[in-house]
Design a protein around this motif. Structure first.
Motif, PDB file in Angstrom:
ATOM      1  N   ASN A 385     -32.682  -0.416  74.121  1.00 20.70           N
ATOM      2  CA  ASN A 385     -33.648   0.496  73.500  1.00 20.70           C
ATOM      3  C   ASN A 385     -34.775  -0.265  72.817  1.00 20.70           C
ATOM      4  OD1 ASN A 385     -32.176   3.222  73.809  1.00 20.70           O
ATOM      5  ND2 ASN A 385     -30.597   1.930  72.891  1.00 20.70           N
ATOM      6  N   ASP A 387     -37.976  -1.091  73.395  1.00 16.62           N
ATOM      7  CA  ASP A 387     -39.324  -0.528  73.215  1.00 16.62           C
ATOM      8  C   ASP A 387     -39.336   0.531  72.118  1.00 16.62           C
ATOM      9  OD1 ASP A 387     -40.237  -2.184  75.208  1.00 16.62           O
ATOM     10  OD2 ASP A 387     -40.228  -0.643  76.765  1.00 16.62           O
ATOM     11  N   GLN A 388     -38.298   1.359  72.078  1.00 12.70           N
ATOM     12  CA  GLN A 388     -38.236   2.381  71.038  1.00 12.70           C
ATOM     13  C   GLN A 388     -38.005   1.757  69.669  1.00 12.70           C
ATOM     14  OE1 GLN A 388     -35.490   5.529  71.929  1.00 12.70           O
ATOM     15  NE2 GLN A 388     -35.985   6.705  70.081  1.00 12.70           N
ATOM     16  N   VAL A 390     -39.080  -1.138  68.647  1.00 15.98           N
ATOM     17  CA  VAL A 390     -40.366  -1.694  68.204  1.00 15.98           C
ATOM     18  C   VAL A 390     -41.284  -0.585  67.711  1.00 15.98           C
ATOM     19  CG1 VAL A 390     -42.437  -2.909  68.991  1.00 15.98           C
ATOM     20  CG2 VAL A 390     -40.162  -3.724  69.682  1.00 15.98           C
ATOM     21  N   ARG A 391     -41.278   0.564  68.395  1.00 15.66           N
ATOM     22  CA  ARG A 391     -42.111   1.678  67.931  1.00 15.66           C
ATOM     23  C   ARG A 391     -41.666   2.174  66.552  1.00 15.66           C
ATOM     24  NH1 ARG A 391     -41.814   3.213  73.440  1.00 15.66           N
ATOM     25  NH2 ARG A 391     -40.093   4.657  73.018  1.00 15.66           N
ATOM     26  N   LEU A 392     -40.377   2.147  66.288  1.00 16.57           N
ATOM     27  CA  LEU A 392     -39.858   2.690  65.030  1.00 16.57           C
ATOM     28  C   LEU A 392     -40.078   1.762  63.844  1.00 16.57           C
ATOM     29  CD1 LEU A 392     -36.501   4.240  66.296  1.00 16.57           C
ATOM     30  CD2 LEU A 392     -38.389   5.506  65.227  1.00 16.57           C
ATOM     31  N   GLY A 394     -41.537  -1.737  64.173  1.00 16.92           N
ATOM     32  CA  GLY A 394     -42.450  -2.844  64.381  1.00 16.92           C
ATOM     33  C   GLY A 394     -41.752  -4.031  65.026  1.00 16.92           C
TER      34      GLY A 394
END
Length: 441
Positions: A385, A387-388, A390-392, A394
């Motif tokens: 997971n 990519d998610q 990193v979105r959450l 950083g």
């Protein structure tokens, strides 16, 4: 020590009389020299640097890429796991392939991360850096590194330490902790093959050891996101109180209990363990919380547990343990980035603290191998997971957690640390325990 060395020689090395000598291997060779100087020996490492140079054996077990000269400067100022960790979480160093496998290959060298650098070694490190032209101001620490202020293990500072680690989006933790949201060692008996089943098996193991019965009143100190109290109330019919000092955990745990329809039997409170005063309880659970208590506060911790239990009340103390004979280290990656003020004690020290308070210790159960599998499963979940994640939170925080999970799995695998469940009881005034004579597993 390196800062002292820097003060003495940095001016001389910053302005060499001759152009920097270019050794075979270029920037990669100099980085490998710095790393081996810091860790005190040759490394099974293949290094590729930003200038295209390569150093180290072609068949080395571990392979890294150094993307920026700043990485060398970080190692120069902190030639230990702090410097290397800073370079990794900022992306200035990257690992090619399996991170846990790379750290595993370097495990013997990692043992020397905490050794003191001598003056001569420091000068050699600075010389290598000067030849590459990377000496300069100390780089700013990554955003995920923290140094707390105030008296260690005061209530305010403990709250700040817990907030640093736990008050990030709950959805981030859910990416790798799974449905149970249990952030401690799972239990993997034969036939258990997935994370949620392993955590439920751990919950059941704890409940059986405590011999929980319907109508009992139990306390979970450091209840996290509420997974254990939900399980104990639903499966064993107890009334439960869970406490944590993390604001985000309190809200998530309350939401969990509401969704499970257990609000009449489970209460979640934001409360420091030193503030709990509504005993007696029939049983107390402390899973993965004692690591935050601190050695100086162990007597306060055990006294509070003892006072909160009724006669023949039982305690399940589940905690990571330092290896016997190791000296506590203050400047570690874990303390700077993950668990500020966290402290581990050998299992013997925990047993002694409980017995000093009046507990009778009935059982000690080592679960070290179970934590290796748990951590590697968490790491796999984070990678799936990524990519998610990193979105959450950083990229820097995601990389911080990635190396923390990988490094911790290697630490447990190589017996740098352990984890144990200690079952204890508060005897009645006649010495009775009410405990079964046979061990419960």
């Amino acid at each position: 020590m390196v800062d002292d060395v820097t003060t003495r020689v940095i001016q001389r090395l910053s302005h060499p009389h001759r152009p920097p000598e270019r050794r075979e291997g270029g920037a990669a060779g100099h980085f490998l020299s710095l790393a081996e100087g810091a860790l005190g020996g040759s490394l099974p490492l293949r290094v590729t640097a930003w200038d295209g140079t390569v150093a180290g054996a072609a068949d080395a077990a571990a392979r890294v890429t150094v993307r920026s000269p700043r990485a060398l400067r970080r190692v120069l100022y902190a030639p230990n796991e702090i410097g290397l960790g800073r370079a990794y979480v900022t992306g200035e160093i990257d690992v090619d392939g399996d991170l846990a496998g790379t750290l595993d290959a370097l495990a013997d060298a990692v043992e020397s991360w905490h050794r003191k650098i001598t003056l001569a070694e420091g000068i050699r490190l600075l010389s290598d850096a000067a030849r590459l032209g990377v000496i300069g101001p100390r780089p700013k620490p990554p955003a995920t590194e923290v140094k707390l202020s105030g008296r260690p293990h005061s209530r305010a500072r403990d709250a700040a330490a817990i907030s640093h680690h736990y008050d990030v989006p709950t959805d981030f933790y859910r990416l790798f902790l799974g449905d149970t949201m249990a952030y401690s060692c799972g239990y993997w008996p034969d036939g258990v093959d997935d994370l949620d089943a392993a955590q439920r098996a751990k919950f059941d193991l704890v409940c059986r050891k405590l011999d929980l019965q319907p109508g009992m009143r139990i306390l979970d100190i450091g209840c996290g996101w509420g997974g254990f109290v939900e399980h104990a109330a639903r499966e064993y019919g107890v009334d439960a109180v869970g406490v944590t000092i993390s604001g985000s955990q309190v809200q998530a745990a309350r939401d969990r209990i509401h969704a499970a329809g257990l609000t009449d039997r489970v209460t979640i409170r934001r409360q420091d363990y030193r503030e709990i005063g509504d005993g007696p309880y029939d049983a107390i659970v402390s899973i993965g919380m004692a690591e935050h208590v601190g050695t100086s506060q162990l007597p306060t911790y055990t006294a509070r547990l003892f006072d909160l239990l009724g006669s023949q009340g039982r305690l399940l103390h589940h905690a990571i343990a330092a290896r016997a004979g190791t000296r506590p280290q203050r400047a570690t990656f874990i303390r700077r980035f993950i668990f500020p003020d966290g402290e581990l004690q050998p299992v013997a020290a925990a047993v002694q603290a409980l017995e000093d308070e009046g507990f009778e210790v009935r059982d000690v159960h080592a679960l070290r191998e179970h934590y290796v599998r748990t951590l590697r499963t968490w790491l796999d979940g984070l990678e799936r997971n990524w990519d998610q994640a990193v979105r959450l939170v950083g990229l820097t925080r995601a990389r911080t957690w990635r190396i923390y999970l990988a490094g911790s799995s290697v630490g447990f695998a190589h017996q740098r640390v352990g984890v144990n469940q200690i079952l204890a009881v508060r005897p009645d005034r006649h010495g009775g325990s009410g405990m079964p004579a046979s061990r419960v597993v």
